[in-house]
Design a protein around this motif. Structure first.
Motif, PDB file in Angstrom:
ATOM      1  N   TYR A  87       0.855  -1.193   0.000  1.00  0.00           N
ATOM      2  CA  TYR A  87       0.000   0.000   0.000  1.00  0.00           C
ATOM      3  C   TYR A  87       0.886   1.235   0.000  1.00  0.00           C
ATOM      4  N   LEU A  88       0.695   2.123  -1.000  1.00  0.00           N
ATOM      5  CA  LEU A  88       1.471   3.370  -1.093  1.00  0.00           C
ATOM      6  C   LEU A  88       0.510   4.508  -1.401  1.00  0.00           C
TER       7      LEU A  88
ATOM      8  N   LEU B 201       2.780  -4.730  -4.807  1.00  0.00           N
ATOM      9  CA  LEU B 201       1.968  -3.525  -4.582  1.00  0.00           C
ATOM     10  C   LEU B 201       0.537  -3.745  -5.049  1.00  0.00           C
ATOM     11  N   GLU B 202      -0.417  -3.443  -4.154  1.00  0.00           N
ATOM     12  CA  GLU B 202      -1.833  -3.607  -4.473  1.00  0.00           C
ATOM     13  C   GLU B 202      -2.569  -2.270  -4.608  1.00  0.00           C
ATOM     14  N   THR B 203      -2.086  -1.247  -3.915  1.00  0.00           N
ATOM     15  CA  THR B 203      -2.739   0.063  -3.954  1.00  0.00           C
ATOM     16  C   THR B 203      -1.700   1.142  -4.212  1.00  0.00           C
ATOM     17  N   LEU B 204      -1.921   1.950  -5.246  1.00  0.00           N
ATOM     18  CA  LEU B 204      -1.043   3.076  -5.566  1.00  0.00           C
ATOM     19  C   LEU B 204      -1.921   4.313  -5.731  1.00  0.00           C
ATOM     20  N   ILE B 205      -1.762   5.286  -4.820  1.00  0.00           N
ATOM     21  CA  ILE B 205      -2.583   6.503  -4.824  1.00  0.00           C
ATOM     22  C   ILE B 205      -1.657   7.711  -4.915  1.00  0.00           C
ATOM     23  N   LEU B 206      -1.746   8.435  -6.027  1.00  0.00           N
ATOM     24  CA  LEU B 206      -0.909   9.623  -6.253  1.00  0.00           C
ATOM     25  C   LEU B 206      -1.759  10.837  -6.614  1.00  0.00           C
ATOM     26  N   THR B 207      -3.017  10.848  -6.264  1.00  0.00           N
ATOM     27  CA  THR B 207      -3.937  11.923  -6.689  1.00  0.00           C
ATOM     28  C   THR B 207      -3.543  13.268  -6.083  1.00  0.00           C
TER      29      THR B 207
ATOM     30  N   LEU C  62      -1.588  -5.008  -8.794  1.00  0.00           N
ATOM     31  CA  LEU C  62      -2.393  -3.836  -8.439  1.00  0.00           C
ATOM     32  C   LEU C  62      -3.885  -4.149  -8.422  1.00  0.00           C
ATOM     33  N   LYS C  63      -4.545  -3.644  -7.371  1.00  0.00           N
ATOM     34  CA  LYS C  63      -5.996  -3.705  -7.281  1.00  0.00           C
ATOM     35  C   LYS C  63      -6.630  -2.318  -7.388  1.00  0.00           C
ATOM     36  N   SER C  64      -5.870  -1.290  -6.982  1.00  0.00           N
ATOM     37  CA  SER C  64      -6.387   0.073  -7.032  1.00  0.00           C
ATOM     38  C   SER C  64      -5.300   1.004  -7.545  1.00  0.00           C
ATOM     39  N   LEU C  65      -5.635   1.780  -8.592  1.00  0.00           N
ATOM     40  CA  LEU C  65      -4.701   2.755  -9.171  1.00  0.00           C
ATOM     41  C   LEU C  65      -5.426   4.098  -9.254  1.00  0.00           C
ATOM     42  N   ALA C  66      -4.942   5.093  -8.512  1.00  0.00           N
ATOM     43  CA  ALA C  66      -5.580   6.417  -8.468  1.00  0.00           C
ATOM     44  C   ALA C  66      -4.540   7.480  -8.788  1.00  0.00           C
ATOM     45  N   LEU C  67      -4.696   8.119  -9.938  1.00  0.00           N
ATOM     46  CA  LEU C  67      -3.757   9.154 -10.389  1.00  0.00           C
ATOM     47  C   LEU C  67      -4.471  10.468 -10.686  1.00  0.00           C
ATOM     48  N   ALA C  68      -5.693  10.618 -10.254  1.00  0.00           N
ATOM     49  CA  ALA C  68      -6.533  11.747 -10.658  1.00  0.00           C
ATOM     50  C   ALA C  68      -5.970  13.091 -10.200  1.00  0.00           C
TER      51      ALA C  68
ATOM     52  N   LEU D 285      -6.967  -5.533 -11.303  1.00  0.00           N
ATOM     53  CA  LEU D 285      -7.392  -4.175 -10.973  1.00  0.00           C
ATOM     54  C   LEU D 285      -8.899  -4.123 -10.716  1.00  0.00           C
ATOM     55  N   GLU D 286      -9.274  -3.459  -9.613  1.00  0.00           N
ATOM     56  CA  GLU D 286     -10.679  -3.286  -9.267  1.00  0.00           C
ATOM     57  C   GLU D 286     -11.118  -1.825  -9.375  1.00  0.00           C
ATOM     58  N   ASP D 287     -10.198  -0.888  -9.094  1.00  0.00           N
ATOM     59  CA  ASP D 287     -10.529   0.540  -9.131  1.00  0.00           C
ATOM     60  C   ASP D 287      -9.490   1.278  -9.974  1.00  0.00           C
ATOM     61  N   LEU D 288      -9.966   2.034 -10.967  1.00  0.00           N
ATOM     62  CA  LEU D 288      -9.093   2.842 -11.809  1.00  0.00           C
ATOM     63  C   LEU D 288      -9.651   4.265 -11.829  1.00  0.00           C
ATOM     64  N   TRP D 289      -8.914   5.199 -11.197  1.00  0.00           N
ATOM     65  CA  TRP D 289      -9.376   6.585 -11.058  1.00  0.00           C
ATOM     66  C   TRP D 289      -8.394   7.508 -11.766  1.00  0.00           C
ATOM     67  N   LEU D 290      -8.816   8.015 -12.924  1.00  0.00           N
ATOM     68  CA  LEU D 290      -7.951   8.855 -13.756  1.00  0.00           C
ATOM     69  C   LEU D 290      -8.647  10.173 -14.125  1.00  0.00           C
ATOM     70  N   THR D 291      -9.486  10.696 -13.250  1.00  0.00           N
ATOM     71  CA  THR D 291     -10.138  11.978 -13.501  1.00  0.00           C
ATOM     72  C   THR D 291      -9.102  13.092 -13.616  1.00  0.00           C
ATOM     73  N   ASN D 292      -9.310  14.011 -14.584  1.00  0.00           N
ATOM     74  CA  ASN D 292      -8.434  15.175 -14.749  1.00  0.00           C
ATOM     75  C   ASN D 292      -6.965  14.784 -14.892  1.00  0.00           C
TER      76      ASN D 292
END
Length: 989
Positions: free
Chosen positions: A141-142, A163-169, A187-193, A212-219
Motif C-alpha cells: 500500500y502506497l 503492490l496492491e494500492t497506488l494513490i498519487l492523486t 495492483l488492485k487500485s490505481l488512483a492518479l486523478a 485491478l478493481e478501481d481505476l481513477w484517472l479523472t483530470n
C-alpha cells in the motif's frame, strides 16, 4: 563553582541512567520526536522514562516488544521526513497522513525495508517521487496523495511485485502516465486523478492489470480513446476517466467488464450514439455517468434495463423519449438527464419500483403530467423539473412526501391548486414554483415548513391573503411572490422573520399599510411592494433597517411626508413614485440623481427640480426679495473672485517657472532626469483621465516611456465612480504612501513624484496595452482569448493577495475594477489607482469605518454600501466581479441586465437558463471546463455574505489549481498580440 559542577554532574548521570532504561528502538523514536515540531503535543508521552515505546501514542509493538507500526494521522507534526523511523527493523506500517511534513522525500527511504504500508498523504512534501521506493519489495500500500510532488512517475515503479494500492492523486506530476505501470500485475487500485500530466494517451499496457478493481484517472489530461485492451480488466469494478479529452465513440470494450459497478465518463468529448447492444452483459453495473459529452441519439433501452443505482447523462445532445424500462430498475436512486433534447413524458411508473432520491430533468423538452409515483417509496429528496412543458396539477401525494428537501418546478405550464400539505413539508428548504399558472391560496399548513429558506412563487395566479402562519418560518430568507393576485393585508407576523433578506410582493392587489415593527427585520436588504393598493404613511421604522439597499414602494396609495429616517439607508435603488406623498423631500434626496424616484407625487416639493407646485403670491413676493439679495451678494463675491484670480494667476506662473528646479521624491533608481518630465506635459500627450486628474504619455530623451498623472485641484468625476471622499482624504498622499512602499510584479510601479505648490505629479511605469476594462469592452476584445484572460485574472489575484496578506501593514484597495487593472506589452496585469486605498492599521485586520462610499457601480460589495465599513472582503467582492467580466465579456452595469448588476444577472441567468447563456460566446469551447471553474470562483467571491468569500490567498490557490489542470498552452497562444495602443488611446491609472 564546585557546587554547580557537582550538581551538573549528578543531573547528567541521572539522565544517562534513565535513558538506559529505554531500549534502542525507543531511542530511535526519541530522535524522531526531536526532529519534528509538535505544537499539539501528540508526542508528549514519548518519554525516556519508559523501558519500551510500546505504550506511546501511535506506536504498536509485536510480542517481542519490537515496533511494527507508527500511526500518527492529523497530528500537526512538521519538519522533514524522520529517517530514524527506517532504523526500526520490524516497522511494517507507517502513516503520517494529514500532517505538515515538508521538504523532499529522501532516496534513502528505501532503507525502510520491512514496510508493507506507507501513507504520507495530505502533507507538504515537494520534489520528485523517489524511484527507490520500488526497492521496498514487501510494499503493498502506497499513498502519496495531496502533496506537491512534481516531475514524472518513476519508471522504476514497474518493478513493484506485491503492490496492491497506488494513490498519487492531487499532486503536481507533469510527465505522462508511464506504460510500465502495466507491469504491476498485483495492483488492485490505481488512483492518479487531478495531476497536471502532459497530454497523453491511455497506455494499452494498462490492460495487463487483470487484478485491478478501481481505476481513477479523472483530470489526467488524457486524449485519444479508451484502448480495447481494457476489455481484459475482468475484475474492474470502478472505471473513472472523467474530465479528460477522450474522444470518439464509447468503446465496445467496456461491455466485456462483467464485474463493473461504476462507469464515470463525464466531461470528455465522446461523440456518436450510445451503443444499442452489449449492455445486457453488464449485470453488476450500478452507476453510469456519461454526462457533459457530445453524445447523440436515443437513450438505449438496454442500458435502462440494468439494475442501475445512478444514471447521469446530463448536458449531452440526446433525443427521443426516456425509456419506460428505467422505471423498472429496483435500485435506481439518482436520475439526472438535464440539458438534453428529450421529448415526451417521464415514465409513468418512475419511483414505483425503487427508492428514488434525485430526479433532475431540467431544460429538456418534456411535457405531459408529473408522474404520480415519484415518492412511492418515501425517499425522494430532490425534484427538479425546471424549464420544460409539464402541465396539469401537482400530484396530490407529493404533499405527503416528507423526505423532500428541494423542489423546483419553475418555467412549466402547471396549473391548479398546489396540494395543501406540500406547503408545509418539514424538510423542504427550497420551494420554487415560479412562472407557471398555479391558482388558489397559500395553505395555512405552511407553518410546518420549518426548514424553508427560499419560497419563489412569482408569476402565477395565486390569490387570497398571505397567511399569518408565514411568520413562523424562522429560516425564511427569500419570499418572492410578485406578479400574482394576492389581496388583503400584509400579515403583521411577517416582522418575526429575523432571517428575511428579500421580500417581493410587487404587482399584486395587497392593501392596508406596512406592518408595524418592520425595523425588526435586521437582515432585510430588498423590499419591493410596488404596484399594489397599499396606503397609509410610510413608517419611519424603515429607516432603521440596517442593511436595506433596495426599496420600491411605487404605484401605491401612500400619503403624508417622506420620513427623514430614509436618509440613514444606503440605497442602490429608491422608488417612491406614483403615490400621494406630500411635503418636502429629505435633503439627501433633493438632487437630480433621485428625480425619477419621486415622480407622480404632485404634493412633493423640491426647489429647482420642477416637482414643486407654485407658491402663493405672498410666498412669491418674499421669494423675489430673497432673490434680489442673492444677486447683490453674488455681485460682491464676483468682484472678490476677480481680485483673487489675478493674484492666484500670478502665483501659479511663478510656481510653474520653478517646477524644473523643485524637489522630487524618487522611489526607485531612475534612468532619467525628473526635470524633463514637466516639459513634456502637453495637451497633445494626454492619453486619458482618471478619477482625479489627467494622464500623459511622456517619451523621455533616453527613449523610455512613462505615464504621468497630473493631479487636479478639483477631482475629475465620473458618473460611475463614488470616489469623491470628503476633504480629509488626500488622494495624492494616499497614492504616494501606498505605492511608494510596494514592490510587487503585479502592482503598477511608481517611479517618482513631485509635490510642490500646485505641482502634484505622479510618474508611473507605462502600460502600453491600457486597462483591462477598455480592452475587454471594446472592439479589440478579440485579442483576449481564454489563456490571456485567465493569466490576467491570476496576475491581478496575486497582486491583491500581496496587498491583503504580505504587505505590512495590510492594504485594502477599495476600488478594484477592470479599469484599474493595467496591461503591459505582454498582457501581464498590474493593479493601479490607489487614490482611495486604506491601510488597515488594526492588528487583527478588522473592519474600519469609512466616511463615504468608495468604489464604482457594479463593483461595490453589498455590505459596504450600507455599513461604510471596509476590510479585504470588499476587495474580494470587487475582484469577483472582474472575474465575471472576464468570463462573460460583459460590463458590470448594462441595460441588458434590466436593473441588476453583473453579479446578480449571472446568478439569475444561471438559475433560469444555464451556463451557456452566461459565457462569452467568443471564447473557445475547448476551455469550457476551465471557464466553468473560474466562473465558480467568481461566484464565491461575490457571495452576498462576506464570511462566505474566500481570502485572496485562497483565490490565488484555486486559480493555480485550475492552471495546473488546464491544457498546456503552446507558446504562440495567449500573449502574442502587439500593443493595440499605437494611437495613444489607452486610459491609465
Amino acid at each position: 563553582m564546585q557546587l554547580k559542577i557537582s550538581i551538573s554532574f549528578i543531573l547528567l548521570n541521572y539522565i544517562c541512567i534513565t535513558s538506559a532504561l529505554l531500549n534502542q528502538e525507543g531511542l530511535y523514536l526519541q530522535k524522531v520526536k526531536l526532529s519534528l515540531s509538535d505544537p499539539s503535543g501528540w508526542l508528549s508521552d514519548w518519554s525516556h522514562r519508559d523501558s519500551t515505546p510500546c505504550n506511546w501514542t501511535g506506536v504498536t509493538c509485536n510480542g517481542q516488544q519490537s515496533v511494527v507500526s507508527v500511526i500518527l494521522p492529523g497530528a500537526s507534526l512538521s519538519g522533514s521526513f524522520p529517517m530514524f523511523l527506517c532504523r526500526l527493523p520490524s516497522l511494517s506500517k507507517l502513516s503520517l497522513s494529514g500532517n505538515l511534513i515538508n521538504s523532499s522525500l529522501p532516496l534513502s527511504i528505501s532503507s525502510c525495508r520491512s514496510l508493507t504500508y506507507l501513507d504520507l498523504s495530505q502533507n507538504l512534501i515537494v520534489g520528485s517521487i523517489p524511484s527507490t521506493l520500488s526497492e521496498l519489495r514487501f510494499l503493498r500500500y502506497l499513498n502519496l496523495e495531496y502533496n506537491n510532488f512534481s516531475g514524472d512517475i518513476p519508471a522504476a515503479f514497474g518493478l513493484f511485485r506485491q503492490l496492491e494500492t497506488l494513490i498519487l492523486t492531487d499532486n503536481l506530476l507533469n510527465g505522462p502516465i508511464p506504460a510500465v505501470l502495466g507491469n504491476i500485475t498485483s495492483l488492485k487500485s490505481l488512483a492518479l486523478a487531478y495531476n497536471p500530466f502532459s497530454p497523453n494517451h491511455l497506455a494499452p499496457e494498462l490492460g495487463n492489470l487483470t487484478n485491478l478493481e478501481d481505476l481513477w484517472l479523472t483530470n489526467c489530461q488524457l486524449v485519444g480513446s479508451i484502448p480495447q485492451s481494457f476489455g481484459r480488466l475482468s475484475r474492474l469494478k470502478n472505471l473513472d476517466v472523467a474530465n479528460n479529452g477522450l474522444t470518439g465513440p464509447i468503446p465496445s470494450s467496456i461491455f466485456q467488464l462483467k464485474s463493473i459497478l461504476q462507469i464515470e465518463l463525464y466531461n470528455n468529448s465522446f461523440t456518436g450514439k450510445l451503443p444499442a447492444g452489449g449492455w445486457s452483459d453488464l449485470t453488476e453495473l450500478r452507476k453510469f455517468d456519461a454526462s457533459m459529452n457530445k453524445l447523440t441519439g436515443m437513450i438505449p433501452n438496454e442500458l435502462c434495463e440494468l439494475p442501475l443505482e445512478s444514471l447521469n447523462l446530463f448536458e449531452n445532445q440526446l433525443e427521443g423519449m426516456i425509456p419506460e424500462s428505467i422505471a423498472k430498475s429496483p435500485n435506481l436512486a439518482e436520475l439526472k438527464l438535464f440539458g438534453n433534447r428529450l421529448v415526451g413524458s417521464l415514465p409513468t411508473e418512475l419511483g414505483k419500483n425503487s427508492a428514488l432520491q434525485t430526479l433532475d430533468v431540467s431544460n429538456c423538452n418534456l411535457s405531459s403530467e408529473i408522474p404520480k409515483l415519484l415518492c412511492q417509496n418515501g425517499a425522494l429528496e430532490e425534484l427538479v423539473l425546471i424549464n420544460n412543458a409539464f402541465s396539469g396539477n401537482i400530484p396530490w401525494n407529493l404533499g405527503k412526501c416528507r423526505s423532500l428537501k428541494r423542489v423546483r418546478m419553475s418555467g412549466n405550464q402547471l396549473y391548479g391548486e398546489v396540494p395543501a400539505e406540500l406547503w408545509g413539508l418539514p424538510q423542504v428548504y427550497l420551494l420554487d414554483l415560479y412562472g407557471n399558472a398555479f391558482s388558489g391560496n397559500i395553505s395555512h399548513l405552511i407553518y410546518g415548513a420549518k426548514n424553508l429558506s427560499t419560497l419563489k412563487i412569482s408569476e402565477n395566479k395565486f390569490s387570497g391573503g398571505i397567511p399569518s402562519e408565514i411568520g413562523l418560518l424562522d429560516s425564511l430568507i427569500e419570499f418572492l411572490a410578485d406578479n400574482n393576485e394576492f389581496s388583503g393585508e400584509i400579515p403583521s407576523t411577517i416582522v418575526n422573520l429575523g432571517q428575511l433578506a428579500r421580500l417581493d410582493l410587487s404587482n399584486n392587489e395587497v392593501s392596508g399599510g406596512i406592518p408595524k415593527g418592520i425595523q425588526s427585520l435586521k437582515q432585510l436588504n430588498e423590499l419591493n411592494l410596488a404596484n399594489n393598493r397599499l396606503s397609509g404613511e410610510i413608517p419611519d421604522e424603515i429607516g432603521g433597517l440596517p442593511v436595506l439597499n433596495y426599496l420600491d414602494l411605487s404605484q401605491n396609495r401612500f400619503y403624508g411626508g417622506i420620513p427623514l429616517s430614509l436618509q440613514n439607508l444606503k440605497l442602490n435603488k429608491l422608488n417612491l413614485s406614483n403615490n400621494q406623498l406630500s411635503g418636502d423631500i429629505p435633503p439627501l434626496f433633493a438632487n437630480g440623481m433621485y428625480r425619477e424616484s419621486f415622480l407622480g407625487n404632485p404634493g412633493l416639493c423640491i426647489d429647482g427640480s420642477g416637482l414643486c407646485k407654485s407658491r402663493n403670491e405672498n410666498e412669491n413676493s418674499i421669494f423675489s426679495w430673497i432673490l434680489r439679495l442673492i444677486f447683490v451678494i453674488a455681485g460682491i463675491v464676483f468682484l472678490l473672485s476677480v481680485v483673487w484670480f489675478v493674484w492666484k494667476y500670478k502665483k501659479i506662473k511663478k510656481v510653474k517657472k520653478g517646477v524644473v528646479t523643485t524637489t522630487w521624491t524618487s522611489f526607485h533608481r531612475l534612468s532619467f532626469s525628473e526635470s524633463e518630465i514637466s516639459d513634456c506635459l502637453k495637451e497633445a500627450s494626454v492619453i486619458g483621465k482618471g478619477a482625479s486628474g489627467r494622464v500623459y504619455k511622456v517619451v523621455l530623451s533616453n527613449g523610455e516611456i512613462v505615464a504621468v498623472k497630473k493631479m487636479m485641484e478639483r477631482p475629475y468625476t465620473d458618473e460611475n465612480d463614488f470616489n469623491n471622499d470628503d476633504s480629509d482624504i488626500n488622494e495624492f498622499e494616499v497614492e504616494v504612501e501606498t505605492l511608494g512602499k510596494i514592490r510587487h510584479k503585479n502592482i503598477v510601479r511608481l517611479w517618482c513624484c513631485c509635490n510642490k505648490g500646485n505641482c502634484k505629479l505622479l510618474v508611473y511605469e507605462y502600460m502600453p496595452n491600457g486597462s483591462l476594462g477598455d480592452l475587454l469592452h471594446s472592439n479589440n476584445s478579440k485579442l483576449l482569448d481564454w489563456p490571456t484572460r485567465f493569466t490576467i485574472a491570476l496576475d491581478a489575484a496575486e497582486g491583491l493577495s500581496y496587498l491583503h496578506h504580505d504587505s505590512i501593514p495590510p492594504i485594502v484597495h477599495r476600488d478594484v475594477k477592470s479599469n484599474n487593472i493595467l496591461l503591459d506589452e505582454d498582457f501581464g496585469a498590474k493593479i493601479a489607482d490607489f487614490g482611495v486605498a486604506k491601510i488597515v492599521k488594526s492588528a487583527n485586520r478588522g473592519v474600519e469605518p469609512m466616511s463615504v462610499i468608495a468604489g464604482s457601480c457594479g463593483y461595490i460589495a453589498p455590505e459596504y454600501a450600507y455599513t461604510l465599513r471596509v476590510n479585504e472582503k470588499s476587495d474580494i467582492y470587487s475582484f469577483g466581479v472582474v472575474i465575471l467580466e472576464l468570463v462573460t465579456g460583459k460590463p458590470p452595469i448594462d441595460s441588458e441586465f434590466k436593473g441588476q448588476d453583473l453579479a446578480s444577472w449571472v446568478r439569475t441567468t444561471l438559475d433560469q437558463k444555464g451556463t451557456d447563456h452566461v459565457l462569452d460566446s467568443r471564447l473557445e469551447s475547448r476551455f469550457k471546463e476551465y471557464i466553468f471553474r473560474v466562473l465558480n470562483i467568481g461566484l464565491l467571491c461575490t457571495s452576498s455574505l462576506p464570511t462566505n468569500r474566500p481570502s485572496m490567498r485562497r483565490v490565488v490557490q484555486m486559480l493555480q489549481e485550475v492552471r495546473a489542470r488546464m491544457p498546456i498552452i503552446p507558446e504562440n497562444e495567449g500573449k502574442i498580440f502587439p500593443s493595440f495602443c499605437e494611437d495613444d488611446k489607452e486610459i491609465l491609472v
